[in-house]
Scaffold this active site. Structure first.
Site, PDB file in Angstrom:
ATOM      1  CB  ALA A 189      -0.680  -0.018   1.341  1.00 53.19           C
ATOM      2  CB  THR A 190       4.455   2.106   1.544  1.00 47.62           C
ATOM      3  OG1 THR A 190       3.911   2.025   2.836  1.00 47.62           O
ATOM      4  CG2 THR A 190       5.221   3.385   1.210  1.00 47.62           C
TER       5      THR A 190
ATOM      6  CG  ASN B 102      -2.826   3.974  10.219  1.00 46.58           C
ATOM      7  OD1 ASN B 102      -3.391   5.122   9.595  1.00 46.58           O
ATOM      8  ND2 ASN B 102      -1.599   3.976  10.742  1.00 46.58           N
TER       9      ASN B 102
ATOM     10  CD  GLN C 147      -4.928  -0.867   9.398  1.00 44.68           C
ATOM     11  OE1 GLN C 147      -5.380  -1.852   9.790  1.00 44.68           O
ATOM     12  NE2 GLN C 147      -3.660  -0.715   9.457  1.00 44.68           N
TER      13      GLN C 147
ATOM     14  CB  SER D 146      -1.221  -3.658   2.119  1.00 45.86           C
ATOM     15  OG  SER D 146       0.053  -4.241   2.346  1.00 45.86           O
ATOM     16  CB  ALA D 147      -1.059  -9.054   0.415  1.00 45.83           C
TER      17      ALA D 147
ATOM     18  CB  THR E  43      10.399  -9.417 -12.578  1.00 46.86           C
ATOM     19  OG1 THR E  43      11.127  -9.158 -13.413  1.00 46.86           O
ATOM     20  CG2 THR E  43       9.987 -10.907 -12.645  1.00 46.86           C
TER      21      THR E  43
ATOM     22  CB  CYS F 113       4.563   3.356   9.784  1.00 48.41           C
ATOM     23  SG  CYS F 113       4.091   2.003   8.573  1.00 48.41           S
TER      24      CYS F 113
END
Length: 394
Positions: free
Chosen positions: A85-86, A163, A191, A211-212, A251, A336
């Site tokens: 996500a960043t 978050n 989130q 984000s995973a 890739t 973070c």
């Protein structure tokens, strides 16, 4: 030693209540990923178009793209793979700013640092930025966001769920109003994706960051949804091959992508039931915590993520409390920014006093949390907070 401490001593590792920071990979996700790592699996480069190794890997990548898209009711062709996500936030803000040739950006003062730091960077490049403050309840008023839009506004970026405190914004109203004004709307949904209903069509979303590792997938993989109709002009920020329709070169990491696809597929299965289960655990935890004298909840009690609490303990230093809770894994705020001892910028933006901000903890339950975890944590918090309050009382 207290009963809670005795129970904790036999648990092994600390009770994990920091699901907002990251989630463990679901075993079903790990199994899928493992099939893309070795010689007897689908390890090929998805961009290799001359042999079956590449074709098979590309097929898995596209299948995962479908799973991610389905989670947010999107066209799979609008899903762009990123490293998380960043990167997605950076691509959204910088990419749209560059394509627009600069101008004006609207965001909020309590966004994740991936948005705030990018906005600060853009200010240094000559972009004008308006930061809208949330209310004391941790919610951004859509009317304040819309009022900040100017004739040269190229993007509005408002997070779906915060978050740190877990409060949820009305992105559907903001999205509709931005669409009426012809201004692209981006939301950081790191989130909220997989936890709250998210529909890019219904909510008029043009760009969405996911984000995973927040939804039981691997770290190092995420997506940026980029609307195709009407199209959102966006300039590539990572060059080197023109992958992902020229929006993000590099890739593709097949195993991580497959992991994110499976995580999104699992999140969509029984989502309502899981949300209710997690919410009940959160309420159970709060029922323990609110018995502690001088305790208050930061932000709205209703408009919040199912599993997230932000709690202030009057008369207790948050860092000291954290050091005393070696058998419970929680945080004082965003992972973070956890290295800083400054009061939370999120809580300051909500106009919460510095002493309360400094005494606050974030606690998050998730897929693998049990009622016994919650009960242990509640008893342990009461014990430690009580001891610290007694130590500091006159």
């Amino acid at each position: 030693m207290s009963e809670a401490a005795v129970l904790g001593a036999g648990r092994g590792r600390a009770v994990y209540l920091d699901y907002s920071a990251t989630t463990p990979v679901d075993p079903r996700v790990a199994e899928k990923m493992n099939g893309c790592l070795s010689m007897d699996g689908e390890f090929g480069n998805p961009a290799s178009t001359t042999h079956a190794y590449g074709w098979d890997a590309a097929e898995l990548v596209e299948e995962a793209r479908v799973h991610v898209a389905a989670l947010v009711n999107a066209d799979p062709r609008a899903i762009v793979w990123t490293s998380g996500a960043t990167e997605s936030d950076n691509l959204a803000l910088k990419g749209v700013a560059e394509a627009a040739g600069g101008g004006h950006l609207v965001t909020t003062s309590y966004e994740h640092k991936a948005v705030l730091d990018t906005a600060k960077y853009l200010e240094g490049e000559g972009v004008q930025v308006t930061y809208v403050d949330p209310g004391h309840d941790g919610i951004v008023d859509p009317a304040h966001v819309v009022a900040a839009i100017q004739d040269n506004t190229f993007l509005v970026s408002v997070m779906h769920a915060n978050n740190e405190v877990g409060t949820v914004n009305d992105i559907a109203t903001i999205g509709r109003r931005c669409r009426e004004r012809g201004v692209p709307f981006h939301t950081d949904a790191a989130q909220s994706a997989g936890k709250l209903s998210l529909d890019v069509e219904r909510d008029c979303l043009d760009l969405v960051s996911i984000s995973a590792h927040k939804i039981y997938g691997p770290k190092g993989i995420g997506v940026l949804y980029v609307r195709r109709e009407p199209p959102v002009p966006i300039a590539e920020q990572i060059h080197g091959g023109g992958h992902e329709r020229g929006m993000r070169s590099g890739t593709l990491a097949t195993h991580q992508i497959v992991g994110m696809g499976e995580a999104c597929r699992l999140a969509a299965l029984g989502a309502d039931a899981e949300s209710r289960r997690v919410m009940e655990l959160r309420r159970r935890l709060w029922s323990h915590i609110q018995q502690i004298p001088g305790t208050r909840l930061n932000g709205s009690s209703e408009l919040r993520l199912p599993g997230t609490l932000s709690v202030a303990f009057d008369g207790v230093d948050g860092e000291t409390l954290l050091m005393s809770l070696d058998d419970i894994a929680v945080s004082s705020g965003s992972a973070c920014t956890s290295a800083t001892v400054e009061p939370s910028y999120v809580l300051r933006a909500m106009n919460i006093a510095d002493d309360l901000a400094a005494s606050s903890l974030r606690l998050t339950v998730g897929r693998f949390t049990t009622p016994s975890d919650v009960d242990f944590a509640g008893r342990r918090l009461a014990e430690v907070v009580g001891a610290l309050q007694h130590r500091t009382s006159p």
